[in-house]
Design a protein around this motif. Structure first.
Motif, mmCIF file in Angstrom:
data_model
loop_
_atom_site.group_PDB
_atom_site.id
_atom_site.type_symbol
_atom_site.label_atom_id
_atom_site.label_comp_id
_atom_site.label_asym_id
_atom_site.label_seq_id
_atom_site.Cartn_x
_atom_site.Cartn_y
_atom_site.Cartn_z
ATOM 1 N N ASN A 51 0.825 -1.207 0.000
ATOM 2 C CA ASN A 51 0.000 0.000 0.000
ATOM 3 C C ASN A 51 0.861 1.260 0.000
ATOM 4 N N ALA A 52 2.009 1.207 0.684
ATOM 5 C CA ALA A 52 2.930 2.340 0.674
ATOM 6 C C ALA A 52 3.472 2.582 -0.741
ATOM 7 N N ALA A 53 3.786 1.509 -1.445
ATOM 8 C CA ALA A 53 4.273 1.637 -2.822
ATOM 9 C C ALA A 53 3.189 2.210 -3.728
ATOM 10 N N ALA A 54 1.939 1.783 -3.502
ATOM 11 C CA ALA A 54 0.825 2.291 -4.307
ATOM 12 C C ALA A 54 0.602 3.779 -4.039
ATOM 13 N N LEU A 55 0.759 4.199 -2.788
ATOM 14 C CA LEU A 55 0.616 5.618 -2.462
ATOM 15 C C LEU A 55 1.703 6.440 -3.155
ATOM 16 N N ARG A 56 2.906 5.921 -3.162
ATOM 17 C CA ARG A 56 3.999 6.622 -3.861
ATOM 18 C C ARG A 56 3.670 6.803 -5.344
ATOM 19 N N GLU A 57 3.152 5.762 -5.983
ATOM 20 C CA GLU A 57 2.791 5.845 -7.399
ATOM 21 C C GLU A 57 1.670 6.855 -7.615
ATOM 22 N N PHE A 58 0.707 6.860 -6.700
ATOM 23 C CA PHE A 58 -0.417 7.798 -6.785
ATOM 24 C C PHE A 58 0.097 9.237 -6.741
ATOM 25 N N ILE A 59 1.003 9.507 -5.814
ATOM 26 C CA ILE A 59 1.567 10.852 -5.670
ATOM 27 C C ILE A 59 2.395 11.230 -6.899
ATOM 28 N N ALA A 60 3.154 10.283 -7.412
ATOM 29 C CA ALA A 60 3.981 10.560 -8.595
ATOM 30 C C ALA A 60 3.118 10.980 -9.783
ATOM 31 N N LYS A 61 1.956 10.352 -9.944
ATOM 32 C CA LYS A 61 1.070 10.672 -11.070
ATOM 33 C C LYS A 61 0.451 12.061 -10.926
ATOM 34 N N LEU A 62 0.359 12.560 -9.700
ATOM 35 C CA LEU A 62 -0.175 13.907 -9.493
ATOM 36 C C LEU A 62 0.792 14.972 -9.984
ATOM 37 N N GLY A 76 -2.323 6.589 8.306
ATOM 38 C CA GLY A 76 -1.115 7.235 8.795
ATOM 39 C C GLY A 76 0.082 6.310 8.747
ATOM 40 N N LEU A 77 -0.150 5.028 8.994
ATOM 41 C CA LEU A 77 0.940 4.053 8.936
ATOM 42 C C LEU A 77 1.413 3.852 7.501
ATOM 43 N N VAL A 78 0.478 3.920 6.558
ATOM 44 C CA VAL A 78 0.849 3.833 5.142
ATOM 45 C C VAL A 78 1.760 5.007 4.782
ATOM 46 N N ILE A 79 1.411 6.193 5.275
ATOM 47 C CA ILE A 79 2.240 7.383 5.026
ATOM 48 C C ILE A 79 3.644 7.190 5.591
ATOM 49 N N LEU A 80 3.714 6.787 6.854
ATOM 50 C CA LEU A 80 5.031 6.650 7.501
ATOM 51 C C LEU A 80 5.884 5.591 6.820
ATOM 52 N N ARG A 81 5.263 4.497 6.418
ATOM 53 C CA ARG A 81 6.027 3.445 5.725
ATOM 54 C C ARG A 81 6.538 3.959 4.383
ATOM 55 N N MET A 82 5.702 4.686 3.656
ATOM 56 C CA MET A 82 6.134 5.220 2.368
ATOM 57 C C MET A 82 7.319 6.170 2.549
ATOM 58 N N LEU A 83 7.232 7.055 3.541
ATOM 59 C CA LEU A 83 8.310 8.019 3.749
ATOM 60 C C LEU A 83 9.583 7.347 4.253
ATOM 61 N N ASP A 84 9.441 6.231 4.948
ATOM 62 C CA ASP A 84 10.614 5.459 5.370
ATOM 63 C C ASP A 84 11.300 4.776 4.190
ATOM 64 N N GLY A 87 12.627 8.092 -0.964
ATOM 65 C CA GLY A 87 13.164 9.429 -0.758
ATOM 66 C C GLY A 87 12.787 10.414 -1.843
ATOM 67 N N ASP A 88 11.858 10.033 -2.714
ATOM 68 C CA ASP A 88 11.519 10.904 -3.848
ATOM 69 C C ASP A 88 10.132 11.525 -3.733
ATOM 70 N N ILE A 89 9.592 11.607 -2.520
ATOM 71 C CA ILE A 89 8.279 12.201 -2.316
ATOM 72 C C ILE A 89 8.436 13.727 -2.220
ATOM 73 N N PRO A 90 7.605 14.505 -2.898
ATOM 74 C CA PRO A 90 7.725 15.967 -2.822
ATOM 75 C C PRO A 90 7.634 16.456 -1.374
ATOM 76 N N PRO A 91 8.230 17.601 -1.067
ATOM 77 C CA PRO A 91 8.189 18.123 0.296
ATOM 78 C C PRO A 91 6.771 18.488 0.722
ATOM 79 N N GLY A 92 6.545 18.471 2.022
ATOM 80 C CA GLY A 92 5.235 18.822 2.547
ATOM 81 C C GLY A 92 5.103 18.386 3.993
ATOM 82 N N ARG A 93 3.979 18.713 4.594
ATOM 83 C CA ARG A 93 3.721 18.384 5.995
ATOM 84 C C ARG A 93 2.866 17.129 6.104
ATOM 85 N N VAL A 94 2.864 16.554 7.313
ATOM 86 C CA VAL A 94 2.144 15.310 7.580
ATOM 87 C C VAL A 94 1.240 15.506 8.788
ATOM 88 N N VAL A 95 -0.016 15.065 8.667
ATOM 89 C CA VAL A 95 -0.935 15.047 9.806
ATOM 90 C C VAL A 95 -1.501 13.642 9.949
#
Length: 207
Positions: A51-62, A76-84, A87-95
């Motif tokens: 799911n973390a990999a899928a989120l990364r792909e989703f963000i890349a397509k945006l 939130g755990l999906v977010i943290l795993r993806m960021l772990d 390293g190519d996720i655009p900058p931004g904040r996390v809630v």
């Protein structure tokens, strides 16, 4: 005079809920001039890494230069795993909204009972593990509930305070700012006060 572009926010739902569960959060954020995108994923049938990999792909397509991330519970755990992992996720904040970053006692108890085990599915490993610190280089905020009404009571109760499903102790993350509101776990996706707090953090980097 130039106007600043709206902050882009990706919303990631929790276990069982589906992307529609964050529709109200998205609508309220858009009223506050945020641009929102809803990410949906199979919470029971797919592992946290997948799911973390899928989120990364989703963000890349945006194709965004900046992206904030708001995740409810398992989201939130999906977010943290993806960021772990990446390293190519655009900058931004996390809630994180009621995310059991130190694992979920309720999920562990559910998984121990054979007849209830399908209720957590492939999310079991994610909900039993944990994260030790906020993502490096990203301002991170945690919004936790203190109204203890939910499935936690059915499966042995939780330490106080809690939102009925996840305890505050399970939500706390080293290096993250913290906001506690009198809402339940489900209330984290419907209460106006949660969106007000999240919007402030996304705008200012603090509650």
């Amino acid at each position: 005079m130039e106007t600043s572009s709206p902050r882009s926010v990706v919303l990631i739902h929790g276990l069982w809920y589906g992307a529609v569960s964050l529709a109200l959060v998205g609508r309220r954020l858009r009223k506050r001039s945020f641009e929102t995108h809803a990410f949906g994923y199979p919470t029971l049938r797919q592992s946290l890494p997948a799911n973390a990999a899928a989120l990364r792909e989703f963000i890349a397509k945006l194709d965004l230069d900046q992206v904030d991330l708001v995740g409810h519970s398992l989201g939130g755990l999906v977010i943290l795993r993806m960021l772990d992992e990446y390293g190519d996720i655009p900058p931004g904040r996390v809630v994180l909204l009621g995310s059991p970053v130190h694992g979920s006692a309720v999920a562990r108890r559910v998984a121990e009972r054979r007849y209830f085990r399908p209720l957590v599915g492939q999310a079991r490993a994610a909900l039993e593990a944990g994260f030790s610190h906020a993502p490096a280089g990203r301002e991170t905020g945690i919004i936790a509930g203190s109204r203890s009404i939910g499935v936690g009571r059915i499966f042995g109760g939780l330490s106080e305070p809690n939102d009925g499903t996840v305890s505050l102790a399970e939500c706390r993350l080293e290096g993250a700012d913290e906001c506690i509101l009198p809402v339940t776990h489900t209330g984290l996706v419907v209460a106006p006060s949660v969106v007000r707090a999240a919007a402030r953090f996304l705008t200012e980097g603090k509650f």
